[in-house]
Design a protein around this motif. Sequence first.
Motif, PDB file in Angstrom:
ATOM      1  N   ASN A  69     -28.382  -5.969 -42.419  1.00  0.00           N
ATOM      2  CA  ASN A  69     -27.860  -7.259 -42.336  1.00  0.00           C
ATOM      3  C   ASN A  69     -26.868  -7.553 -43.267  1.00  0.00           C
ATOM      4  O   ASN A  69     -26.345  -8.741 -43.649  1.00  0.00           O
ATOM      5  N   ARG A  70     -25.975  -6.397 -43.612  1.00  0.00           N
ATOM      6  CA  ARG A  70     -24.967  -6.785 -44.519  1.00  0.00           C
ATOM      7  C   ARG A  70     -23.666  -7.702 -44.103  1.00  0.00           C
ATOM      8  O   ARG A  70     -23.338  -8.662 -44.514  1.00  0.00           O
ATOM      9  N   LYS A  71     -23.785  -7.655 -42.536  1.00  0.00           N
ATOM     10  CA  LYS A  71     -22.552  -8.132 -42.003  1.00  0.00           C
ATOM     11  C   LYS A  71     -22.896  -9.653 -41.886  1.00  0.00           C
ATOM     12  O   LYS A  71     -22.245 -10.671 -42.307  1.00  0.00           O
ATOM     13  N   ARG A  72     -24.415 -10.165 -41.733  1.00  0.00           N
ATOM     14  CA  ARG A  72     -24.801 -11.524 -41.841  1.00  0.00           C
ATOM     15  C   ARG A  72     -24.730 -11.886 -43.106  1.00  0.00           C
ATOM     16  O   ARG A  72     -24.444 -13.403 -43.018  1.00  0.00           O
ATOM     17  N   LEU A  73     -24.917 -11.139 -43.947  1.00  0.00           N
ATOM     18  CA  LEU A  73     -25.285 -11.904 -45.515  1.00  0.00           C
ATOM     19  C   LEU A  73     -23.773 -11.994 -46.032  1.00  0.00           C
ATOM     20  O   LEU A  73     -23.757 -12.166 -47.235  1.00  0.00           O
ATOM     21  N   LYS A  74     -22.809 -10.879 -45.546  1.00  0.00           N
ATOM     22  CA  LYS A  74     -21.564 -11.099 -46.135  1.00  0.00           C
ATOM     23  C   LYS A  74     -21.039 -10.647 -47.429  1.00  0.00           C
ATOM     24  O   LYS A  74     -20.219 -10.862 -47.676  1.00  0.00           O
ATOM     25  N   PHE A  75     -22.072  -9.693 -47.859  1.00  0.00           N
ATOM     26  CA  PHE A  75     -21.517  -9.118 -49.083  1.00  0.00           C
ATOM     27  C   PHE A  75     -20.795  -7.644 -49.042  1.00  0.00           C
ATOM     28  O   PHE A  75     -20.879  -7.080 -47.623  1.00  0.00           O
ATOM     29  N   THR A  76     -20.002  -7.373 -49.826  1.00  0.00           N
ATOM     30  CA  THR A  76     -19.160  -6.293 -50.033  1.00  0.00           C
ATOM     31  C   THR A  76     -20.081  -4.945 -49.970  1.00  0.00           C
ATOM     32  O   THR A  76     -20.041  -3.975 -49.269  1.00  0.00           O
ATOM     33  N   LEU A  77     -21.034  -4.898 -51.082  1.00  0.00           N
ATOM     34  CA  LEU A  77     -21.875  -3.765 -51.195  1.00  0.00           C
ATOM     35  C   LEU A  77     -22.906  -4.101 -52.116  1.00  0.00           C
ATOM     36  O   LEU A  77     -22.919  -5.333 -52.489  1.00  0.00           O
ATOM     37  N   PHE A  78     -23.820  -3.219 -52.098  1.00  0.00           N
ATOM     38  CA  PHE A  78     -24.999  -3.341 -52.686  1.00  0.00           C
ATOM     39  C   PHE A  78     -25.527  -2.104 -53.586  1.00  0.00           C
ATOM     40  O   PHE A  78     -25.161  -0.837 -53.080  1.00  0.00           O
ATOM     41  N   GLU A  79     -26.420  -2.201 -54.517  1.00  0.00           N
ATOM     42  CA  GLU A  79     -26.814  -0.954 -55.321  1.00  0.00           C
ATOM     43  C   GLU A  79     -28.212  -1.404 -55.619  1.00  0.00           C
ATOM     44  O   GLU A  79     -28.755  -2.384 -56.276  1.00  0.00           O
ATOM     45  N   VAL A  80     -29.113  -0.493 -55.390  1.00  0.00           N
ATOM     46  CA  VAL A  80     -30.578  -0.511 -55.576  1.00  0.00           C
ATOM     47  C   VAL A  80     -30.766  -0.020 -56.875  1.00  0.00           C
ATOM     48  O   VAL A  80     -30.522   1.186 -57.109  1.00  0.00           O
ATOM     49  N   ARG A  81     -30.829  -0.558 -57.865  1.00  0.00           N
ATOM     50  CA  ARG A  81     -30.858  -0.108 -59.450  1.00  0.00           C
ATOM     51  C   ARG A  81     -32.329   0.284 -59.670  1.00  0.00           C
ATOM     52  O   ARG A  81     -33.133   0.258 -59.087  1.00  0.00           O
ATOM     53  N   GLU A  82     -32.559   0.521 -60.976  1.00  0.00           N
ATOM     54  CA  GLU A  82     -33.639   0.878 -61.472  1.00  0.00           C
ATOM     55  C   GLU A  82     -34.854  -0.376 -61.590  1.00  0.00           C
ATOM     56  O   GLU A  82     -35.864  -0.025 -61.113  1.00  0.00           O
ATOM     57  N   ASN A  83     -34.526  -1.416 -61.733  1.00  0.00           N
ATOM     58  CA  ASN A  83     -35.277  -2.686 -61.645  1.00  0.00           C
ATOM     59  C   ASN A  83     -34.687  -3.861 -61.268  1.00  0.00           C
ATOM     60  O   ASN A  83     -34.895  -4.934 -61.305  1.00  0.00           O
ATOM     61  N   SER A  84     -33.574  -3.628 -60.382  1.00  0.00           N
ATOM     62  CA  SER A  84     -32.879  -4.643 -59.835  1.00  0.00           C
ATOM     63  C   SER A  84     -32.065  -4.432 -58.615  1.00  0.00           C
ATOM     64  O   SER A  84     -31.816  -3.110 -58.393  1.00  0.00           O
ATOM     65  N   ILE A  85     -31.554  -5.297 -58.049  1.00  0.00           N
ATOM     66  CA  ILE A  85     -30.669  -4.996 -56.721  1.00  0.00           C
ATOM     67  C   ILE A  85     -29.543  -5.827 -57.034  1.00  0.00           C
ATOM     68  O   ILE A  85     -29.517  -6.940 -57.320  1.00  0.00           O
ATOM     69  N   TYR A  86     -28.168  -5.186 -57.134  1.00  0.00           N
ATOM     70  CA  TYR A  86     -27.017  -5.722 -57.443  1.00  0.00           C
ATOM     71  C   TYR A  86     -26.096  -6.013 -55.958  1.00  0.00           C
ATOM     72  O   TYR A  86     -26.108  -5.051 -55.362  1.00  0.00           O
ATOM     73  N   PHE A  87     -25.517  -7.133 -56.106  1.00  0.00           N
ATOM     74  CA  PHE A  87     -24.578  -7.384 -54.930  1.00  0.00           C
ATOM     75  C   PHE A  87     -23.156  -7.752 -55.259  1.00  0.00           C
ATOM     76  O   PHE A  87     -23.043  -8.520 -56.439  1.00  0.00           O
ATOM     77  N   LYS A  88     -22.104  -7.390 -54.510  1.00  0.00           N
ATOM     78  CA  LYS A  88     -20.793  -7.606 -54.943  1.00  0.00           C
ATOM     79  C   LYS A  88     -20.334  -8.346 -53.504  1.00  0.00           C
ATOM     80  O   LYS A  88     -20.362  -7.817 -52.422  1.00  0.00           O
ATOM     81  N   PHE A  89     -19.505  -9.602 -53.738  1.00  0.00           N
ATOM     82  CA  PHE A  89     -18.994 -10.280 -52.733  1.00  0.00           C
ATOM     83  C   PHE A  89     -17.466 -10.290 -53.177  1.00  0.00           C
ATOM     84  O   PHE A  89     -16.771 -11.003 -54.206  1.00  0.00           O
ATOM     85  N   THR A  90     -16.545  -9.598 -52.533  1.00  0.00           N
ATOM     86  CA  THR A  90     -15.070  -9.477 -52.764  1.00  0.00           C
ATOM     87  C   THR A  90     -14.401 -10.800 -52.365  1.00  0.00           C
ATOM     88  O   THR A  90     -14.823 -11.283 -51.193  1.00  0.00           O
ATOM     89  N   GLU A  91     -13.787 -11.441 -52.900  1.00  0.00           N
ATOM     90  CA  GLU A  91     -12.912 -12.422 -52.737  1.00  0.00           C
ATOM     91  C   GLU A  91     -11.416 -12.402 -52.902  1.00  0.00           C
ATOM     92  O   GLU A  91     -10.671 -12.721 -53.722  1.00  0.00           O
ATOM     93  N   ASN A  92     -11.161 -12.026 -51.693  1.00  0.00           N
ATOM     94  CA  ASN A  92      -9.535 -11.662 -51.743  1.00  0.00           C
ATOM     95  C   ASN A  92      -8.844 -12.868 -51.307  1.00  0.00           C
ATOM     96  O   ASN A  92      -7.680 -12.948 -52.001  1.00  0.00           O
ATOM     97  N   ILE A  93      -9.036 -13.942 -50.617  1.00  0.00           N
ATOM     98  CA  ILE A  93      -8.595 -14.829 -50.385  1.00  0.00           C
ATOM     99  C   ILE A  93      -9.167 -16.438 -50.573  1.00  0.00           C
ATOM    100  O   ILE A  93      -8.996 -17.056 -51.556  1.00  0.00           O
ATOM    101  N   MET A  94     -10.575 -16.153 -49.828  1.00  0.00           N
ATOM    102  CA  MET A  94     -11.374 -17.236 -50.094  1.00  0.00           C
ATOM    103  C   MET A  94     -12.476 -16.817 -51.147  1.00  0.00           C
ATOM    104  O   MET A  94     -12.924 -15.862 -51.158  1.00  0.00           O
ATOM    105  N   PRO A  95     -12.734 -17.862 -51.921  1.00  0.00           N
ATOM    106  CA  PRO A  95     -14.114 -17.638 -52.682  1.00  0.00           C
ATOM    107  C   PRO A  95     -15.325 -17.624 -51.896  1.00  0.00           C
ATOM    108  O   PRO A  95     -15.371 -18.264 -50.615  1.00  0.00           O
ATOM    109  N   THR A  96     -16.274 -17.226 -52.341  1.00  0.00           N
ATOM    110  CA  THR A  96     -17.669 -16.965 -51.706  1.00  0.00           C
ATOM    111  C   THR A  96     -18.165 -18.548 -51.543  1.00  0.00           C
ATOM    112  O   THR A  96     -18.172 -19.207 -52.533  1.00  0.00           O
TER     113      THR A  96
END
Length: 308
Positions: A69-96
């Motif tokens: 679902n990465r394309k639909r949710l539009k995040f750049t990357l994700f990491e499943v960490r020890e007790n959390s999930i991290y997401f990054k939305f890169t903003e080259n031109i337009m903000p998220t």
Amino acid sequence: MIFPKAKKIARDLGWYKTGDGIFGLYKGYFFNVSDASIIHTPQYKSVSVTTGNLTEEQRLKIKTELTNNRKRLKFTLFEVRENSIYFKFTENIMPTKIRTVYALFDFLADLLKKLNIPEQNKCHSCEKLQRINYYDLNHTGILLCDDCFKQMDNKFYEIEKERVSKEKNYLTGFLGAVIFSIPAIILWVLLAVYLGGISSGMAFVTALLGFLGYDYFNGFRGKLTRSIIFFTSIISIFVANIITVIALFVKGGFSITEAISEFQTNPAANEIFMRNIIVSFILSCIPWIWILFIRKDNQLVIKPAEKF
């Protein structure tokens, strides 16, 4: 710095804030949202959701669902960490967009429920449900009960006490900043003299080396630390530019005494000096802004969070 869209999310949901982010509960799950510093290129927005301990099966299913679902949710990357999930939305031109963040919130809340991952509206340390409050833990939001907060606060106090005992004083840090700046000054002059130009770009390196020298010599980290590093950088820039102009006169056949006299009396020398001082200060702006306004201290901090 908390950007306007994050502020709106916090106000709408009644969330809390840290120095540069917002956090709170959404459909029973605990989220942190923050933006990159203003000097970071490209800009990005980060979102994390607390999950608690995950089984390997849950981790695998989460990775599969997020990848699909990465394309639909539009995040750049994700990491499943020890007790959390991290997401990054890169903003080259337009903000998220805000609706993009909410779409991720809804997706994650549904996914975590489907995988029988408990809601995180309890103490994130001992999982107690009573007497819990929102806290700012080193610029990250967390839920803790009173007992866990006291334990963590005492632990941080002892760690900071030990750290401070190893630190020396402001003078030691100042000497470290000066000593670390000297190689940059020497390289600055050599590049200017032997490569045929005034290497004002070394101003950037000089400012950073001053900061590293202060830390390396265990200078005391207090209210004056940033001012001392800033002052050392300014002095280094002036010294480097003065020595550079004098060295160029010496290279041109003047004695050191004559070169110093030319620097003091020759209008052309003063013009070169002032022009390169201005360029040096401009190039130093990025490390100065980082040191004075953006850089976070390494001090461990846990404190009650403020509601937005």
